[in-house]
Design an enzyme around this catalytic site. Structure first.
Site, PDB file in Angstrom:
ATOM      1  N   GLN A 153      15.769 -87.198   3.256  1.00 50.12           N
ATOM      2  CA  GLN A 153      14.839 -87.985   4.094  1.00 50.12           C
ATOM      3  C   GLN A 153      14.942 -89.480   3.799  1.00 50.12           C
ATOM      4  OE1 GLN A 153      10.801 -87.801   2.759  1.00 50.12           O
ATOM      5  NE2 GLN A 153       9.906 -88.072   4.793  1.00 50.12           N
ATOM      6  N   LEU A 154      15.219 -89.855   2.550  1.00 49.48           N
ATOM      7  CA  LEU A 154      15.193 -91.276   2.165  1.00 49.48           C
ATOM      8  C   LEU A 154      16.585 -91.896   2.047  1.00 49.48           C
ATOM      9  CD1 LEU A 154      12.435 -91.014  -0.555  1.00 49.48           C
ATOM     10  CD2 LEU A 154      12.222 -92.089   1.669  1.00 49.48           C
TER      11      LEU A 154
ATOM     12  N   ILE B  50      24.434 -82.732  -1.355  1.00 49.85           N
ATOM     13  CA  ILE B  50      25.087 -81.438  -1.642  1.00 49.85           C
ATOM     14  C   ILE B  50      25.230 -80.611  -0.365  1.00 49.85           C
ATOM     15  CG2 ILE B  50      24.369 -81.293  -4.057  1.00 49.85           C
ATOM     16  CD1 ILE B  50      22.119 -79.401  -3.098  1.00 49.85           C
TER      17      ILE B  50
ATOM     18  N   TYR C  24       6.659 -81.201 -10.236  1.00 50.04           N
ATOM     19  CA  TYR C  24       7.191 -82.417  -9.606  1.00 50.04           C
ATOM     20  C   TYR C  24       6.601 -83.661 -10.280  1.00 50.04           C
ATOM     21  CZ  TYR C  24       7.676 -85.874  -5.764  1.00 50.04           C
ATOM     22  OH  TYR C  24       7.942 -86.969  -4.992  1.00 50.04           O
TER      23      TYR C  24
ATOM     24  N   LYS D 100       8.354 -86.394 -12.783  1.00 51.48           N
ATOM     25  CA  LYS D 100       8.405 -87.816 -12.395  1.00 51.48           C
ATOM     26  C   LYS D 100       7.810 -88.702 -13.487  1.00 51.48           C
ATOM     27  CE  LYS D 100      10.603 -87.922  -8.509  1.00 51.48           C
ATOM     28  NZ  LYS D 100      11.888 -88.650  -8.421  1.00 51.48           N
TER      29      LYS D 100
HETATM   30  C1  VAH Z   1       5.421 -84.880  -1.542  1.00 52.03           C
HETATM   31  N1  VAH Z   1       6.310 -86.422   0.125  1.00 52.03           N
HETATM   32  O1  VAH Z   1       4.495 -84.687  -0.752  1.00 52.03           O
HETATM   33  C2  VAH Z   1       6.306 -86.098  -1.303  1.00 52.03           C
HETATM   34  C3  VAH Z   1       5.780 -87.289  -2.033  1.00 52.03           C
HETATM   35  C4  VAH Z   1       3.884 -88.785  -2.324  1.00 52.03           C
HETATM   36  C5  VAH Z   1       4.270 -87.399  -2.031  1.00 52.03           C
HETATM   37  O2  VAH Z   1       6.256 -87.367  -3.316  1.00 52.03           O
HETATM   38  O3  VAH Z   1       5.654 -84.150  -2.489  1.00 52.03           O
END
Ligand code: VAH
Length: 300
Positions: free
Chosen positions: A2-3, A25, A131, A135
């Site tokens: 997407q980015l 990939i 996630y 991060k």
């Molecule tokens: C998500 N779009 O929803 C991503 C993003 C800020 C959220 O990291 O996981």
């Protein structure tokens, strides 16, 4: 993903098509494949990444590979591999080859014990998703290698990014992309969040511009290595109301999904991005009104 595709397009306009290599990939859309250098690259294949870096004399590495919040909760083992082992491959290669490195973070790097409205750059970070945990790890590892070995590590915490043509990939903020597709096609959107769930959001072109401007900022201006960036914060009901100014027939039904609602309820409501505005002149171009106009009128 997407980015990456949009950022490559913006960087190629500034630095020349052949100086920006896009990788993934999986096969990109044909127009992307034809738009400039594209290579297969798996963030888990350390040796192949090293070969690409050396054979192409890479100087900057922008690392977007990650499993996002909701899809990560559905496959924690894979999220740990991609988001943590993959990150370490990139960090090691950046150090080994004196690369400058951009890695995005996210509103998901905060948790329910963080200040929520607004959340500052520096505060408690106890995210409740793999996630978010990965991060925060990325932020801390990048800053450690910067301070210990001088790695030019730069990180922006992105809000939910509203893409133009590319579908998002398994996030919690994805409804904010889907609602526009639904408004322009079926006229009905089923929202997996409660109508009052407020989250920080940003149009993808602001996200790309922030990334390029931050990458270009002189090192001496940076008081931090990781910055929040903000543009707007809205709820599903607010974006639906704004869309109805152009498409009055839009119908939204709310069926909260427990996984994504729980994630969203643990995230900040608004970002404090005053440090980014002060240190390197960040300023968004798109608020909610401009977002809806460009999504419905100019880039449907
Ligand atoms: C998500 N779009 O929803 C991503 C993003 C800020 C959220 O990291 O996981």
């Amino acid at each position: 993903g997407q980015l990456g595709m949009g950022l490559a397009e913006m960087l190629r306009k500034q630095y020349g098509t052949d100086n920006v290599i896009l990788s993934d990939i999986k096969k990109p859309p044909p127009h992307i494949f034809r738009s400039g250098p594209f290579v297969y690259a798996d963030v888990l294949d350390y040796k192949h990444l090293r070969e690409l870096i050396i054979n192409n004399q890479i100087t900057w590495l922008v690392h977007y590979s990650a499993l996002l919040s909701a899809v990560g909760e559905a496959n924690v083992a894979l999220a740990r591999k991609i988001n943590i082992t993959g990150l370490h491959n990139v960090l090691d290669l950046a150090l080994e080859n004196c690369l400058r490195l951009f890695v995005p973070s996210t509103i998901g790097a905060f948790g329910p014990s963080s200040p929520r409205d607004p959340v500052p750059d520096l505060c408690v970070q106890r995210p409740r998703t793999i996630y978010g945990v990965s991060k925060v790890h990325g932020e801390l590892m990048g800053e450690y290698l910067h301070h210990k070995h001088g790695l030019d590590f730069r990180c922006l915490r992105y809000p939910g990014v509203i893409s133009v043509n590319t579908p998002p990939g398994g996030g919690t903020t994805d409804y904010a992309v889907q609602i526009f597709h639904d408004a322009l096609s079926t006229g009905h959107h089923e929202c997996y969040l409660r109508p009052d769930t407020r989250l920080p959001m940003m149009h993808i072109s602001d996200c790309h511009r922030a990334t390029v401007e931050f990458m270009q900022a002189p090192e001496c201006q940076l008081s931090l290595r990781t910055y929040n960036i903000a543009a707007m914060s809205f709820t599903p009901e607010e974006v639906a109301q704004e869309i109805r100014k152009h498409l009055p027939q839009l119908k939204v039904t709310y069926s909260p999904d427990s996984v994504r609602q729980t994630i969203a309820d643990s995230w900040p409501v608004r970002f404090d991005d005053s440090n980014a505005r002060r240190d390197w002149g960040w300023a968004p171009a798109f608020g909610l009104e401009e977002l809806v106009v460009i999504k419905l009128v100019y880039q449907p």
